[in-house]
Design an enzyme around this catalytic site. Structure first.
Site, PDB file in Angstrom:
ATOM      1  N   SER A  16       8.986 -32.316  -9.930  1.00 15.18           N
ATOM      2  CA  SER A  16      10.214 -32.369  -9.753  1.00 15.18           C
ATOM      3  C   SER A  16      11.131 -32.260 -11.009  1.00 15.18           C
ATOM      4  O   SER A  16      11.516 -33.391 -11.469  1.00 15.18           O
ATOM      5  CB  SER A  16      11.321 -33.409  -8.653  1.00 15.18           C
ATOM      6  OG  SER A  16      12.594 -33.160  -9.195  1.00 15.18           O
ATOM      7  N   HIS A  56       7.439 -28.041  -9.231  1.00 15.16           N
ATOM      8  CA  HIS A  56       8.507 -28.552  -8.416  1.00 15.16           C
ATOM      9  C   HIS A  56       9.824 -28.376  -8.856  1.00 15.16           C
ATOM     10  O   HIS A  56      10.829 -29.296  -9.003  1.00 15.16           O
ATOM     11  CB  HIS A  56       8.696 -29.882  -7.524  1.00 15.16           C
ATOM     12  CG  HIS A  56       9.819 -29.585  -5.841  1.00 15.16           C
ATOM     13  ND1 HIS A  56       8.970 -29.196  -5.026  1.00 15.16           N
ATOM     14  CD2 HIS A  56      11.136 -30.446  -5.997  1.00 15.16           C
ATOM     15  CE1 HIS A  56       9.988 -29.323  -4.245  1.00 15.16           C
ATOM     16  NE2 HIS A  56      11.435 -30.372  -4.637  1.00 15.16           N
ATOM     17  N   ASP A 101      14.115 -27.843  -8.277  1.00 24.65           N
ATOM     18  CA  ASP A 101      14.763 -28.215  -7.189  1.00 24.65           C
ATOM     19  C   ASP A 101      16.512 -27.360  -7.630  1.00 24.65           C
ATOM     20  O   ASP A 101      17.214 -27.801  -8.591  1.00 24.65           O
ATOM     21  CB  ASP A 101      15.663 -29.732  -7.146  1.00 24.65           C
ATOM     22  CG  ASP A 101      14.434 -30.119  -6.626  1.00 24.65           C
ATOM     23  OD1 ASP A 101      14.361 -30.285  -5.914  1.00 24.65           O
ATOM     24  OD2 ASP A 101      14.001 -31.542  -7.385  1.00 24.65           O
ATOM     25  N   MET A 147      20.266 -26.944  -6.138  1.00 23.06           N
ATOM     26  CA  MET A 147      21.518 -27.516  -5.999  1.00 23.06           C
ATOM     27  C   MET A 147      22.861 -26.766  -5.816  1.00 23.06           C
ATOM     28  O   MET A 147      23.080 -26.428  -7.011  1.00 23.06           O
ATOM     29  CB  MET A 147      21.611 -29.123  -6.247  1.00 23.06           C
ATOM     30  CG  MET A 147      20.334 -29.396  -5.653  1.00 23.06           C
ATOM     31  SD  MET A 147      20.538 -31.206  -6.294  1.00 23.06           S
ATOM     32  CE  MET A 147      18.721 -31.997  -5.973  1.00 23.06           C
ATOM     33  N   HIS A 188      12.489 -25.047  -4.132  1.00 22.21           N
ATOM     34  CA  HIS A 188      13.331 -26.137  -3.276  1.00 22.21           C
ATOM     35  C   HIS A 188      14.773 -25.428  -2.870  1.00 22.21           C
ATOM     36  O   HIS A 188      15.815 -26.227  -3.937  1.00 22.21           O
ATOM     37  CB  HIS A 188      13.292 -27.479  -3.506  1.00 22.21           C
ATOM     38  CG  HIS A 188      13.629 -28.541  -1.900  1.00 22.21           C
ATOM     39  ND1 HIS A 188      13.595 -29.867  -2.458  1.00 22.21           N
ATOM     40  CD2 HIS A 188      14.022 -28.143  -1.298  1.00 22.21           C
ATOM     41  CE1 HIS A 188      14.341 -30.226  -1.191  1.00 22.21           C
ATOM     42  NE2 HIS A 188      14.569 -29.042  -0.884  1.00 22.21           N
ATOM     43  N   MET A 210      18.084 -25.892  -1.629  1.00 24.15           N
ATOM     44  CA  MET A 210      19.262 -27.056  -1.027  1.00 24.15           C
ATOM     45  C   MET A 210      20.815 -26.262  -1.059  1.00 24.15           C
ATOM     46  O   MET A 210      21.312 -26.347  -2.259  1.00 24.15           O
ATOM     47  CB  MET A 210      19.598 -28.077  -1.421  1.00 24.15           C
ATOM     48  CG  MET A 210      17.884 -28.941  -1.195  1.00 24.15           C
ATOM     49  SD  MET A 210      17.993 -30.569  -1.869  1.00 24.15           S
ATOM     50  CE  MET A 210      16.885 -29.700  -3.644  1.00 24.15           C
ATOM     51  N   MET A 220      11.476 -34.175   3.807  1.00 19.97           N
ATOM     52  CA  MET A 220      12.376 -34.746   3.227  1.00 19.97           C
ATOM     53  C   MET A 220      12.504 -36.232   3.644  1.00 19.97           C
ATOM     54  O   MET A 220      12.458 -36.707   4.920  1.00 19.97           O
ATOM     55  CB  MET A 220      13.708 -34.754   2.689  1.00 19.97           C
ATOM     56  CG  MET A 220      13.583 -33.314   2.885  1.00 19.97           C
ATOM     57  SD  MET A 220      13.451 -32.787   1.167  1.00 19.97           S
ATOM     58  CE  MET A 220      14.353 -34.002   0.003  1.00 19.97           C
ATOM     59  N   ASP A 230       8.934 -35.229   0.104  1.00 19.25           N
ATOM     60  CA  ASP A 230       9.981 -35.000  -1.267  1.00 19.25           C
ATOM     61  C   ASP A 230      10.240 -36.103  -1.005  1.00 19.25           C
ATOM     62  O   ASP A 230      11.275 -36.163  -0.467  1.00 19.25           O
ATOM     63  CB  ASP A 230      10.257 -33.686  -1.710  1.00 19.25           C
ATOM     64  CG  ASP A 230      11.369 -33.452  -2.164  1.00 19.25           C
ATOM     65  OD1 ASP A 230      11.548 -34.425  -3.503  1.00 19.25           O
ATOM     66  OD2 ASP A 230      11.859 -32.173  -2.851  1.00 19.25           O
TER      67      ASP A 230
HETATM   68  C1  DX5 Z   1      16.065 -34.520  -3.582  1.00 21.85           C
HETATM   69  C2  DX5 Z   1      15.005 -33.124  -4.354  1.00 21.85           C
HETATM   70  C3  DX5 Z   1      13.948 -34.033  -4.731  1.00 21.85           C
HETATM   71  C4  DX5 Z   1      13.789 -35.663  -6.227  1.00 21.85           C
HETATM   72  C5  DX5 Z   1      12.616 -35.959  -5.720  1.00 21.85           C
HETATM   73  O1  DX5 Z   1      16.742 -33.513  -3.176  1.00 21.85           O
HETATM   74  O2  DX5 Z   1      14.913 -32.286  -3.117  1.00 21.85           O
HETATM   75  O3  DX5 Z   1      13.011 -33.522  -5.531  1.00 21.85           O
HETATM   76  O4  DX5 Z   1      14.285 -34.482  -7.552  1.00 21.85           O
HETATM   77  O5  DX5 Z   1      12.823 -37.314  -7.292  1.00 21.85           O
HETATM   78  P1  DX5 Z   1      12.077 -38.754  -6.572  1.00 21.85           P
HETATM   79  O6  DX5 Z   1      11.181 -38.712  -7.042  1.00 21.85           O
HETATM   80  O7  DX5 Z   1      12.925 -39.509  -8.178  1.00 21.85           O
HETATM   81  O8  DX5 Z   1      12.995 -39.273  -5.786  1.00 21.85           O
HETATM   82 ZN    ZN Z   2      13.242 -31.301  -3.655  1.00 27.64          ZN
END
Ligand code: DX5
Ligand code: ZN
Length: 230
Positions: free
Chosen positions: A20, A45, A47, A49, A78, A80, A149, A184
Site C-alpha cells: 500500500s 495497492h 488507497d 481517500m 481501493h 475509500m 478490511m 487489508d
Molecule cells: C487503510 C488502507 C490500507 C493501509 C494499510 O485504510 O486501506 O491499505 O494503508 O496500511 P497498514 O499495513 O499500515 O495497516
Molecule cells: Zn487499502
C-alpha cells in the site's frame, strides 16, 4: 491491461503481498516503484481517500496516472470515497486495473460492479470490520475481488482486527472459486499467517514494508509466511 489478464496475473501471483503506497515517499515515486519491483512485488495497492467517506484525504487520479507511466504492474485501486460511480471511468482511464469500492458507500452495488467490468477492469467490493458479510452476499457473482478490511478504512498503521479471519473463511465458502480474497490493514509478520490460513490470497501491507529499511527482505519474509500457511 484487460480484466482477464489482470486476474490471471493476480491468481498466478497468489499468495501475494501488495504494498500500500500510502506511506511511500511521494517525492521519489519512481525510486519507490523501482525498489518495490526489485523486491518482487506483483501488484501495487493504491488507497484513494476523499476526506468524506473516510476522515483522511490521500490522492486521486493524477497519482494513479503517474504510477501507470512508471510501471507495468497491475494497479489495485481501493476507493475509500463517496459516490465512486462518478469516478470509476476516470480511474480506469488513469490506469486502474482493479477498482474496489466500499459497500458502506454503495449499499446497492450490482450496477457499479457491472459498470467496472464493462470498463474491462476487475471489480472489487470492500467491507469494514463492523459491516456484516450479509451486506455483500447478493453481489458476489459480480465480484472479481472481495476486500476484507482488518482495520477501519482511513489510516495506515492501525492494529489488525481478528474479525477479518472469520469473514475470510466465510467468504471463501460463499463465493465462487474464481473470487480473489484480499485483506487489508495491520498485516505484518505476526498476522499474515492466520490471514493466509483463513483463505486470504492478496495481502495489503503498508507499515510492515515502508517502515523497514529493506523492502525486499520484508516482502520476501511476508510472502513466505503466507505461502507456508496455506
Ligand atoms: C487503510 C488502507 C490500507 C493501509 C494499510 O485504510 O486501506 O491499505 O494503508 O496500511 P497498514 O499495513 O499500515 O495497516
Ligand atoms: Zn487499502
Amino acid at each position: 491491461m484487460n480484466r482477464q489478464a489482470c486476474l490471471d496475473r493476480l491468481r498466478t501471483a497468489a499468495p501475494a503481498v501488495l504494498p500500500s503506497l500510502l506511506q511511500c515517499d511521494f517525492g521519489n515515486l519512481e525510486r519507490e516503484v523501482r525498489r518495490l519491483e526489485e523486491a518482487g512485488v506483483q501488484a501495487l495497492h493504491l488507497d484513494v481517500m476523499d476526506g468524506n467517506f473516510v476522515p483522511n484525504l490521500s490522492y486521486g487520479m493524477p497519482i494513479v496516472h503517474a504510477l501507470r507511466q512508471l510501471t507495468a504492474l497491475p494497479l489495485d485501486v481501493h476507493l475509500m470515497i463517496r459516490e465512486p460511480a462518478k469516478y470509476v471511468r476516470q480511474f480506469r482511464e488513469a490506469g486502474a486495473d482493479v477498482m474496489t469500492f466500499h459497500i458502506e458507500a454503495v449499499p446497492e452495488p450490482r450496477d457499479l460492479l457491472a459498470q467496472i467490468r464493462a470498463l474491462d477492469a476487475a471489480s472489487g467490493i470492500a467491507l469494514n470490520p463492523g459491516t456484516p458479510l450479509a451486506s455483500i452476499a447478493g453481489c458476489l457473482d459480480l465480484c472479481d475481488v472481495v476486500l476484507v478490511m482488518s482495520v477501519n478504512a482511513g489510516f495506515g498503521g492501525q492494529k489488525f482486527n481478528d474479525i477479518a479471519l472469520d469473514k475470510l473463511r466465510t467468504v471463501r465458502q460463499q463465493a465462487g472459486p474464481d473470487v480473489l480474497l484480499e485483506v487489508d490493514g495491520g498485516i505484518n509478520e505476526k498476522t499474515i499467517s492466520s490471514c493466509s490460513a483463513a483463505g486470504g490470497q492478496l495481502f495489503v501491507v503498508g507499515s510492515a514494508i515502508f517502515g523497514q529499511p529493506q523492502y525486499a527482505s520484508a516482502v520476501r519474509e511476508l510472502t513466505s509466511l503466507a505461502a507456508s500457511s496455506l
